[in-house]
Design an enzyme around this catalytic site. Structure first.
Site, short mmCIF file in Angstrom:
data_model
loop_
_atom_site.label_atom_id
_atom_site.label_comp_id
_atom_site.label_asym_id
_atom_site.label_seq_id
_atom_site.Cartn_x
_atom_site.Cartn_y
_atom_site.Cartn_z
CG ASP A 1 -1.87 -1.24 1.36
OD1 ASP A 1 -2.35 -1.51 0.46
OD2 ASP A 1 -1.78 -1.88 2.37
CG HIS B 1 -2.44 -1.59 -8.47
ND1 HIS B 1 -2.07 -2.93 -8.53
CD2 HIS B 1 -3.24 -1.50 -9.49
CE1 HIS B 1 -2.19 -3.36 -9.60
NE2 HIS B 1 -2.98 -2.86 -10.30
#
Length: 426
Positions: free
Chosen positions: A13, A41
């Site tokens: 992340d 993503h």
């Protein structure tokens, strides 16, 4: 010809998708080489926001080849869903290539993932229940079903029957739950295979051909180095190798990799269980979580938040051979009066600079912090380091000094034009 790997340096992340999309403008091919649809993503283009889990971020550059390599475990249902979603927004997916050697995630992998996690009780590792681990288990046990098998109706049926016999015995006799039905899985997933057939090829040939023709190839790592099954916080890790899996997962030899670009946030986040030495449990952590919209792309879970940890970054630099650093989310820290950077740990009264393998040692580690003053100015329109407020620039430059990597980019917001280049990668 240049090949570059983009890999997360923390626990995932970090904003790899944005960096890959940004760098992908000058690449001829963009490739995923490990992980599965547990690796969400987010890409923001204009007014549209896209959440991808399998398809490489480079898909939005229609003149580029986007590759899902052999090291990725592919859920056909998820992949077909992503492709349909992109088609609905008129995104051209004709340049997608799917490795015929990639292994397939099937419903029994997902069911087994959930059952195994539940059985661990307090020892759970925080899996996303996407079947990633069980699929890699079958791959290692040489009983996995690959994309090439999925396209062969008779072979797929034979392998699916064999695997279901084994998995259903586990479900009914060990876990005491219902068995899965062969016919429904076979029909549904064979059809997915037919829908994906147009994209399937030997992606190793595709990527090496691009390099042979003096093109640029960008490799997109999933998760982060601290989630690497060998180099991460085992067993609170993923089932693949973000750190060093690029060659085995893409079919491009190690001698053809030129740059390894590490991506980090200006702070740290983590989803799921496992060690996190600099974790914040106070209003500062809440502030960063809210300012950074820190919730999992795939799971929606609130991410755990902590200060920037240079012990982690130096570990990542060493094990992955990082050559450059991209720093994201600098703007998220705006408004904090004091910022802390972890420069080392104290373990049993001794200062250490390494990241311990032992979970019991990690639990006894106390971060040693360096404090810097924060800033209040809006930096979301800044284009150079020189334009940053004095304290913001000092913070960014101090991170760079402590990690000892050249800073390729720094980002002051989520949009492509808020990522600022300091050093050319291509």
């Amino acid at each position: 010809m240049t090949s570059a790997v983009v890999v997360g340096t923390q626990w995932g992340d970090e904003g790899k998708g944005k960096i890959t999309d940004f760098l992908g403008q000058n690449a001829d091919a963009i490739a995923r080489y490990q992980g599965g649809d547990n690796a969400g993503h987010t890409i923001k283009l204009g007014e549209d926001t896209y959440h991808l889990q399998l398809i490489p971020s480079g898909i939005f550059n229609s003149d580029k080849v986007s590759v899902i390599g052999n090291g990725v475990v592919v859920n056909p249902k998820s992949l077909v869903g992503e492709l349909r979603g992109l088609a609905d927004k008129n995104v051209d997916t004709s340049q997608l290539k799917l490795s015929d050697r990639a292994h397939v995630i099937l419903p029994y992998h997902i069911k087994l993932d959930s059952l195994q996690e539940a059985a661990k009780g307090d020892q759970k590792i925080g899996t996303t229940n996407r079947g990633i681990g069980p699929a890699y288990m079958d791959k290692a046990a040489r009983s996995g079903i690959r994309v090439a098998d999925l396209l062969d109706k008779d072979l797929f049926a034979t392998k699916l029957k064999q695997n279901l016999a084994e998995k259903n015995a586990l479900f009914t006799k060990i876990y005491e739950v219902e068995a899965l039905d062969f016919d429904s899985i076979f029909e549904e997933y064979y059809q997915y295979g037919q829908e994906l057939k147009q994209y399937v090829c030997d992606t190793s040939v595709v990527l090496n051909d691009v390099l042979d023709q003096k093109g640029n190839v960008l490799f997109e790592g999933a998760q982060g180095i601290l989630l690497d099954i060998d180099q991460g916080t085992y067993p609170f890790v993923t089932s693949s190798n973000p750190a060093g899996g690029v060659s085995t997962g893409s079919g491009v030899g190690a001698s053809r990799i030129d740059e390894v670009v590490g991506v980090a946030k200006a702070y740290t986040s983590r989803v799921g269980d496992g060690p996190f030495p600099t974790e914040l449990f106070d209003e500062t952590g809440d502030f960063i979580r809210q300012a950074g919209h820190e919730y999992g792309t795939v799971t929606g879970r609130p991410r755990r938040i902590g200060w920037f940890d240079t012990v982690v970054l130096r570990h990542s630099k060493r094990v992955a051979g990082l050559t450059q650093l991209c720093l994201n989310c600098v703007d998220v820290l705006t408004g904090l009066k004091t910022l802390k950077i972890c420069v080392a740990y104290e373990l049993d009264g001794e200062r250490i600079d390494r990241y311990p393998a032992s979970l019991s040692e990690l639990a006894r580690c106390t971060p040693i912090y360096e404090e810097l003053p924060g800033w209040d100015e809006d930096i979301t329109g800044v284009k150079t380091l020189e334009e940053l407020p004095v304290n913001a620039r000092r913070y960014v430059e101090r991170l760079q000094e402590l990690v000892d990597l050249p800073l390729a980019t720094f980002a002051v917001g989520p949009d492509r034009d808020q990522t600022n280049i300091l050093k050319a990668i291509w």
